[in-house]
Write a protein that holds these residues in place. Structure first.
Motif, PDB file in Angstrom:
ATOM      1  N   PHE A 141     -28.491  53.656  18.334  1.00 29.78           N
ATOM      2  CA  PHE A 141     -29.724  52.934  18.029  1.00 29.78           C
ATOM      3  C   PHE A 141     -30.582  53.766  17.080  1.00 29.78           C
ATOM      4  CE2 PHE A 141     -28.353  50.848  21.841  1.00 29.78           C
ATOM      5  CZ  PHE A 141     -28.830  49.559  21.730  1.00 29.78           C
ATOM      6  N   VAL A 142     -31.224  53.092  16.142  1.00 27.73           N
ATOM      7  CA  VAL A 142     -32.118  53.768  15.198  1.00 27.73           C
ATOM      8  C   VAL A 142     -33.460  53.042  15.195  1.00 27.73           C
ATOM      9  CG1 VAL A 142     -30.284  54.647  13.711  1.00 27.73           C
ATOM     10  CG2 VAL A 142     -31.237  52.404  13.257  1.00 27.73           C
ATOM     11  N   GLY A 143     -34.514  53.802  14.966  1.00 29.00           N
ATOM     12  CA  GLY A 143     -35.850  53.226  14.908  1.00 29.00           C
ATOM     13  C   GLY A 143     -35.989  52.275  13.732  1.00 29.00           C
ATOM     14  N   GLN A 144     -36.891  51.342  13.866  1.00 31.99           N
ATOM     15  CA  GLN A 144     -37.149  50.359  12.823  1.00 31.99           C
ATOM     16  C   GLN A 144     -38.582  50.512  12.323  1.00 31.99           C
ATOM     17  OE1 GLN A 144     -34.514  48.029  11.922  1.00 31.99           O
ATOM     18  NE2 GLN A 144     -33.567  49.696  13.067  1.00 31.99           N
ATOM     19  N   GLU A 145     -38.782  50.187  11.071  1.00 31.53           N
ATOM     20  CA  GLU A 145     -40.128  50.274  10.512  1.00 31.53           C
ATOM     21  C   GLU A 145     -41.024  49.151  10.997  1.00 31.53           C
ATOM     22  OE1 GLU A 145     -40.342  50.951   6.322  1.00 31.53           O
ATOM     23  OE2 GLU A 145     -38.534  52.176   6.357  1.00 31.53           O
ATOM     24  N   CYS A 146     -40.439  48.047  11.369  1.00 32.92           N
ATOM     25  CA  CYS A 146     -41.204  46.894  11.820  1.00 32.92           C
ATOM     26  C   CYS A 146     -41.746  47.169  13.224  1.00 32.92           C
ATOM     27  CB  CYS A 146     -40.306  45.662  11.833  1.00 32.92           C
ATOM     28  SG  CYS A 146     -41.120  44.175  12.391  1.00 32.92           S
ATOM     29  N   LEU A 147     -43.056  47.139  13.373  1.00 35.49           N
ATOM     30  CA  LEU A 147     -43.656  47.369  14.680  1.00 35.49           C
ATOM     31  C   LEU A 147     -43.729  46.070  15.464  1.00 35.49           C
ATOM     32  CD1 LEU A 147     -46.652  49.666  13.727  1.00 35.49           C
ATOM     33  CD2 LEU A 147     -44.511  50.332  14.782  1.00 35.49           C
ATOM     34  N   ALA A 148     -43.453  46.151  16.735  1.00 33.71           N
ATOM     35  CA  ALA A 148     -43.609  44.984  17.598  1.00 33.71           C
ATOM     36  C   ALA A 148     -45.094  44.717  17.776  1.00 33.71           C
ATOM     37  CB  ALA A 148     -42.952  45.242  18.952  1.00 33.71           C
ATOM     38  N   MET A 149     -45.459  43.466  17.747  1.00 32.24           N
ATOM     39  CA  MET A 149     -46.838  43.052  17.975  1.00 32.24           C
ATOM     40  C   MET A 149     -46.818  41.943  19.021  1.00 32.24           C
ATOM     41  SD  MET A 149     -48.216  42.995  14.046  1.00 32.24           S
ATOM     42  CE  MET A 149     -49.923  42.725  14.497  1.00 32.24           C
ATOM     43  N   ARG A 150     -47.911  41.841  19.788  1.00 32.27           N
ATOM     44  CA  ARG A 150     -47.996  40.822  20.831  1.00 32.27           C
ATOM     45  C   ARG A 150     -49.371  40.198  20.842  1.00 32.27           C
ATOM     46  NH1 ARG A 150     -45.203  44.801  24.803  1.00 32.27           N
ATOM     47  NH2 ARG A 150     -43.029  44.304  24.342  1.00 32.27           N
ATOM     48  N   ALA A 151     -49.425  38.961  21.285  1.00 35.10           N
ATOM     49  CA  ALA A 151     -50.687  38.263  21.479  1.00 35.10           C
ATOM     50  C   ALA A 151     -50.620  37.497  22.785  1.00 35.10           C
ATOM     51  CB  ALA A 151     -50.954  37.290  20.323  1.00 35.10           C
TER      52      ALA A 151
END
Length: 154
Positions: A141-151
């Motif tokens: 697994f490698v980190g992704q630049e896209c951050l998870a966001m939640r509402a």
């Protein structure tokens, strides 16, 4: 690991699965790990024990469930990164606090990943804590630049 069994979860494991999920939240700093979510989580696990798109694994040591992990095939629209539109979400990787450092969480995670590879789905995803990052990186697994966001919706 003598006296240790890695196996698919059974109905008798439901309380342990919910307790381990609560432990995971405690370890992440969630202040309230009691409440109505626990019964809903118990039903969620129960409904998926035999579902072919889920693999719920427990590790039993000396007769007690001490770790778990969950794999779930997700359906999404195809994309360049996932041409079939499906991936496996790995979640709920947790070890009871008193049993950490013995490889139990890794054993549960490895069993879910072995199932995931057998599904034919081409990609897996998870959300890592700092404590689990090295385990997941060693598994590819490698980190992704896209951050998870939640509402919150309600």
């Amino acid at each position: 690991m003598p006296d240790v069994r890695v196996r698919v979860a059974q109905p008798a494991d439901l309380d342990a699965l919910v307790d381990l999920r609560a432990e995971m939240f405690r370890a992440m700093g969630t202040p309230d790990t009691n409440g109505p979510w626990r019964e809903k989580a118990r039903r969620w696990f129960a409904d998926r024990l035999d579902h072919p798109d889920y693999r719920i694994v427990v590790v039993e040591a000396a007769g007690a469930v001490v770790a778990c992990a969950v794999g779930a095939i997700r359906d999404a629209a195809p994309s360049p990164a996932s041409p079939d539109g499906r991936d496996v979400l790995v979640s709920n990787v947790c070890t009871a606090e008193q049993s950490r450092g013995r490889g139990y969480g890794r054993a549960a995670f490895d069993a879910v990943m072995a199932w995931a590879r057998r599904t034919g789905v081409g990609r897996a995803e998870l959300m890592a804590t700092d404590a689990g990052r090295r385990l997941y990186e060693r598994a590819g697994f490698v980190g992704q630049e896209c951050l998870a966001m939640r509402a919150r919706l309600c």
